[in-house]
Design an enzyme around this catalytic site. Structure first.
Site, PDB file in Angstrom:
ATOM      1  CG  ASP A  36      -0.843  -1.798   7.070  1.00 29.42           C
ATOM      2  OD1 ASP A  36      -1.927  -1.993   7.671  1.00 29.42           O
ATOM      3  OD2 ASP A  36      -0.609  -0.769   6.425  1.00 29.42           O
ATOM      4  CG  PHE A  52      -1.914   1.128   1.212  1.00 28.53           C
ATOM      5  CD1 PHE A  52      -2.944   1.134   0.286  1.00 28.53           C
ATOM      6  CD2 PHE A  52      -1.789   2.202   2.070  1.00 28.53           C
ATOM      7  CE1 PHE A  52      -3.862   2.193   0.237  1.00 28.53           C
ATOM      8  CE2 PHE A  52      -2.695   3.260   2.029  1.00 28.53           C
ATOM      9  CZ  PHE A  52      -3.727   3.262   1.107  1.00 28.53           C
ATOM     10  NE  ARG A  97     -11.177  -1.232  -2.495  1.00 31.01           N
ATOM     11  CZ  ARG A  97     -10.429  -0.478  -1.674  1.00 31.01           C
ATOM     12  NH1 ARG A  97      -9.125  -0.726  -1.555  1.00 31.01           N
ATOM     13  NH2 ARG A  97     -10.948   0.513  -1.008  1.00 31.01           N
ATOM     14  CE  LYS A 125      -8.065   0.863   5.233  1.00 33.41           C
ATOM     15  NZ  LYS A 125      -8.638   1.538   4.055  1.00 33.41           N
TER      16      LYS A 125
END
Lengths: 407, 407
Positions: B193, B124, B366, B219
């Site tokens: 992560d 990321f 996505r 999230k």
């Protein structure tokens, strides 16, 4: 001064209206806004709306739809007139300690031929810890000097001079322009921690030649417990200095998801991760309490409140406490400390009596004056209660101390 | 599968009750909880109480009176069963990027004879930026390797292997235990992560031999926009590793205000500045949505939802999109991406139709599946709308694209 006289001062106070911008608990005299600012009237509703209508209803679309993405800049812009800087030099981010780490590291790396950081040996502890940690990482020497010795300590080896503008114990205020000039003359950068001054004293970061600064959102800016901090990087340094704490929010184009870091132009590069939108909304309300108010008026009231407090305390019980800080109003920030051998117990007794200040080891009772919501009447009430407590005979009784020393 | 069949699956879903823990907007199918989790029912009230009754009424006394000081630990403890770690190994702090910087820097400095950081070249972006910034500060080399080449890249020069557990585009999931074992065999530390996996897939940080990890609060943990992050340091490393981001909240005795830094025992040393109490209250509510729920059930539903989505999409319009990630459920996290040359416009059309997913450049649509609040019926509805859009003849018409490509 009688309570009657104090109320007359309050009626003549040009900032008296600002108290209505806060929701203060009834029956308490809150003189600890230099530790945690009071709650603005607007905050609960605004944060509630941010939660329900922005996050809850619009979810991910709020990053653009409610412009969350610009919040660190939009909120910072409200600081510009308060600290005497330009919009594009200010940013809301992280905590004061993290901001200090970013700017200190960036500054030292921008002066690679200089390996010394100068600071006040009695700087606020978190500043000392951040300096120590950064210096160890960067292989620098930290020169800890007494407050009076800063100018003499700045030589050609010094990369950065970092100081807290107003001392958290004594309230002593550095002459910012003088330190900046001395540093500039020696080719060093300055990095100020404004936590105990911004929002209560007049600042002119541009006019006084500041290079870098950080400060706290939860004291005089009323942003709520642990509010995000702010940082300042003078425009002319923004292309030269770079934070080693590189994250996607500081990238020139975060949503391009490129594999290599390209810092944003300007102050935005000092963002790292995704900032708390709820905490930003609360800080925004905190800064709105300064709307339409000149800092010259805030600073004048700060001086008047603290001067009155010193006079009233010394008149009432000056034989029992010692002023632990400058007597001259211009040499102070917006809090006043007195030393007393039983300071902890004294402060507990004050709190029991509805006057909330703070204790700082080993022996200081500290009183902060937030000009937007503290009144002359409160100052007189606090001095009266302190006088009453200290003049009570039972201070010689160990049992009395034990009763007060509830932790 | 018909909507009727999907509703039958929902009736049999042992996690169906958890949807009532959220306040979801009517008429929308929200498949972007992997980007910003939905709003828990409890959050607005809890944050409101924290503002009004704790901050507003009790002010500074709340640090002890409402135990704000322990919040980073108390909230972190709720993560322990979700990620398979012990209480004392977890902490809420800062942002994911800042946490990553802290642990990466601590890890490299704990292996001074090794000067290489290994990562996935397609990690990321913020992770890559943090790694790059830290490496520059530490004088390290960064070895960026393709996903398949990690094990081969770990040699005796490697201090740390740092990877994102689940890829933010493809959803591909690393075999954590295998990487940990390879790193351990070579004497390197691992730093994961977990942003795209924690809260949606089963994790066993202790059982799989993890050294260090960070992850995201906003999230799958539903902590709100920009919620604070979490970090994990395995107990056996806590005395050996030290964060260079030293601040007063990580001091062994913050309120002693000592002039030199003494890290707290245990995980507390990774605190730096004062954390946002409001953001912590919101994250606390986010984690409470997992109360009483086993991660094995969450992970099973995640696999079932994403597998159903792939099947339904491929059955409806498999000739027009390409699965851009693992087909095998155990090799994925909880989101699914498909490639389409007009991905951006397709996602806009989905959003216009009430199905909210995300677009990731250059061509990925996505869809994230949050097992606590997404249903089988929503999965079928999303696949149906995607099929309808892609089977519409007008995809060959440039005018149609122009209409959809509203930014």
């Amino acid at each position: 001064m009688t309570p009657h006289d104090a109320r007359a001062l309050d009626r003549g106070d040009p900032l008296a209206f600002a108290k209505d911008r806060f929701r203060l608990p009834a029956g308490k005299t809150y003189l600890d806004g230099n530790s945690l600012g009071a709650l603005p009237v607007a905050t609960a509703v605004r944060v509630g709306e941010t939660i329900r209508h922005q996050w809850g209803d619009d979810l991910i679309a709020s990053w653009t739809g409610h412009d969350w993405i610009e919040a660190p800049f939009r909120v910072a812009a409200k600081l510009a007139p308060i600290v005497g800087a330009r919009d594009g030099e200010l940013l809301i981010a992280d905590s004061t300690s993290v901001c200090l780490f970013k700017l200190l590291t960036a500054a030292v790396r921008a002066r690679p031929d200089r390996r010394v950081i100068v600071t006040d040996a009695a700087n606020f502890p978190t500043d000392l810890y951040v300096i120590e940690g950064a210096a160890s990482l960067l292989g620098c020497e930290v020169r800890r000097v007494p407050a009076g010795g800063i100018a003499d300590a700045i030589d050609a080896d010094v990369a950065v001079v970092t100081l807290t503008h107003v001392d958290y114990r004594s309230g002593a205020k550095y002459d910012m322009a003088a330190v900046n000039a001395a540093a500039k003359a020696a080719g060093a950068l300055t990095l100020w921690d404004l936590s105990h001054s911004a929002g209560a004293v007049e600042l002119d970061l541009n006019g006084s030649g500041c290079d870098l600064a950080v400060g706290c959102g939860y004291k005089y800016f009323n942003g709520g417990p642990g509010a995000p901090a702010f940082l300042f990087v003078a425009e002319e340094l923004q292309k030269e200095l770079h934070s080693p704490l590189q994250g996607w929010m500081g990238h020139a184009d975060p949503f391009a998801f490129s594999a290599s870091y390209q810092p944003a132009d300007g102050i935005g590069q000092y963002l790292t991760g995704t900032p708390s939108v709820l905490a930003l909304a609360a800080l925004d309300c905190g800064l709105d309490t300064f709307s339409g108010i000149l800092m010259s008026a805030v600073a004048a009231k700060s001086r008047a409140l603290s001067q009155l407090f010193i006079e009233e305390v010394e008149r009432g019980c000056g034989d029992k406490v010692e002023l632990a800080g400058p007597r001259e109003p211009d040499a102070r920030g917006s809090h006043v400390s007195f030393a007393h051998p039983h300071g902890y117990a004294v402060m507990q007794a004050l709190i029991d009596g509805g006057v909330i200040g703070d204790f700082r080891a080993p022996n200081l009772i500290r009183f902060g004056f937030a000009p937007l919501y503290n009144s002359y009447a409160e100052v007189v009430r606090a001095a009266e209660l302190l006088t009453e407590i200290l003049n009570s005979a039972s201070w010689d009784q160990p049992r009395f101390h034990a009763r007060l020393k509830v932790t």
